[in-house]
Design a protein around this motif. Structure first.
Motif, mmCIF file in Angstrom:
data_model
loop_
_atom_site.group_PDB
_atom_site.id
_atom_site.type_symbol
_atom_site.label_atom_id
_atom_site.label_comp_id
_atom_site.label_asym_id
_atom_site.label_seq_id
_atom_site.Cartn_x
_atom_site.Cartn_y
_atom_site.Cartn_z
ATOM 1 N N ARG A 131 1.232 -0.997 -0.421
ATOM 2 C CA ARG A 131 -0.165 -0.078 0.127
ATOM 3 C C ARG A 131 0.724 1.274 0.020
ATOM 4 N N GLU A 132 1.846 0.840 0.768
ATOM 5 C CA GLU A 132 2.706 2.074 0.740
ATOM 6 C C GLU A 132 3.507 2.180 -0.263
ATOM 7 N N GLN A 133 3.971 1.344 -0.710
ATOM 8 C CA GLN A 133 4.594 1.485 -2.620
ATOM 9 C C GLN A 133 3.047 2.350 -3.544
ATOM 10 N N GLU A 134 2.359 1.347 -3.062
ATOM 11 C CA GLU A 134 1.011 2.146 -4.398
ATOM 12 C C GLU A 134 0.623 3.613 -3.635
ATOM 13 N N ARG A 135 1.044 3.886 -2.674
ATOM 14 C CA ARG A 135 0.932 5.986 -2.707
ATOM 15 C C ARG A 135 2.275 6.460 -3.032
ATOM 16 N N ILE A 136 3.569 5.711 -2.971
ATOM 17 C CA ILE A 136 4.133 6.644 -2.916
ATOM 18 C C ILE A 136 4.349 6.558 -5.168
#
Length: 341
Positions: A131-136
């Motif tokens: 999710r963090e990678q997607e957010r980034i």
């Protein structure tokens, strides 16, 4: 007849006296009552001594045997106690082993529970990382879109501002008599008499920026003059560059092109490099909207960004030596800005 008896006794006595004198080696013999009666007193004493010696030996043997039995009893008691202690130790060890096994089982259960929880945590962490990678990536796309939008807005602003001239250094309130258009005509007449008579140069709009005056600000607000054509703006700015010293009623002022804030920042980033090139007589210029131009080995080179300039400088050792300090400083500055982000 009595004599015969005496003779017989004498013979028997002789047989007794022929017995070895060592009492310990004398075997105990079985005597009949008649034989005892026929014995002499000395023989009886000797027999008694032999019996007493044998009795003493028997008593000693009995005592030794009893001592041995007592010792064996004590040893047996000690052995029994040791066996009991061993049984207690074995029982204790059995209890300890059981407790250790139970503890090991509990530890196994705990480890298994922790392993399961770690597995669940790793899955959740992996999910959060995804999710963090997607957010980034989403933020990066948004930032890229914002940069593109800013660039588009900047280009639109630059397009709108392209016919504009900024006048810096005109004191506040001077426009009350003639207005800003009249002040600009006065500036042209004072510095460029030929241009002031050019009837094609028309001022469409004039205002100060920012609109509201800040009393705490020491320097006067800029005056923005919008001309009818870009051609006239370029003509006036060219004359200003050639004259170099521009005045208004004897006080120095500046005439510059009007740019968006994004373009102004891009032009400011060329200043240090342009200053070094100017000191080396490379005739640097910052072209519209934010391009660097200078002369190198008799040729005019133009660059839209610093990356292109660095790639070119890497192929020119003399130019690289000339700009190494300022380019290194720029690299460090951008590195610190990236770290702050």
């Amino acid at each position: 007849m009595p004599n015969n008896k005496c003779k017989n006794r004498g013979n028997k006595n002789n047989e007794v006296t022929m017995t070895p004198s060592n009492e310990k080696d004398t075997p105990i013999q079985d005597y009949e009552d008649d034989d005892i009666e026929e014995m002499q007193e000395a023989d009886l004493k000797k027999l008694i001594r032999t019996l007493r010696s044998s009795q003493k030996q028997i008593l000693e043997l009995h005592k030794a045997l009893m001592d041995k039995i007592e010792n064996l009893s004590r040893e047996n008691e000690i052995l029994r106690r040791n066996q009991n202690e061993m049984k207690q130790l074995v029982q204790q060890e059995t209890v300890i082993v059981t407790e250790v096994k139970n503890s090991i089982d509990q530890m196994k259960n705990t480890i298994e529970s922790l392993t399961n929880r770690m597995g669940e945590a790793e899955e959740r962490i992996s999910d959060l990382e995804d999710r963090e990678q997607e957010r980034i990536q989403s933020d990066q796309r948004k930032e890229e879109e914002i940069r593109n939008l800013k660039h588009i807005v900047g280009n639109l602003q630059d397009t709108i501002k392209k016919p504009n001239i900024r006048v810096l250094g005109v004191p506040e309130g001077m426009e009350r008599e003639k207005g800003l258009e009249g002040l600009f005509s006065e500036i042209l007449a004072e510095n460029f008499p030929g241009l002031e008579k050019d009837r094609e140069i028309l001022v469409q709009e004039a205002h100060r920026t920012p609109n509201k005056h800040d009393q705490k600000r020491s320097s006067p607000r800029h005056v923005v003059i919008k001309l009818s054509t870009v051609k006239h703006k370029e003509k006036i700015l060219k004359c200003a560059r050639e004259k170099r010293q521009i005045t208004f009623r004897g006080s120095p002022i500046r005439l510059t092109a009007d740019f968006s804030s994004e373009t102004l920042q891009a032009r400011r980033e060329w200043r240090d490099i342009a200053q070094v090139l100017r000191e080396k007589n490379c005739q640097p210029r910052i072209l519209y909207p934010a391009k660097l131009s200078f002369v190198n080995e008799g040729e005019i080179k133009t660059f839209h960004n610093k990356q292109k300039l660095k790639e070119f400088v890497a192929t020119r050792p003399a130019l690289q030596q000339m700009l190494k300090d300022v380019l290194h400083t720029e690299t460090q500055k951008h590195g610190h800005q990236y770290e702050r982000r």
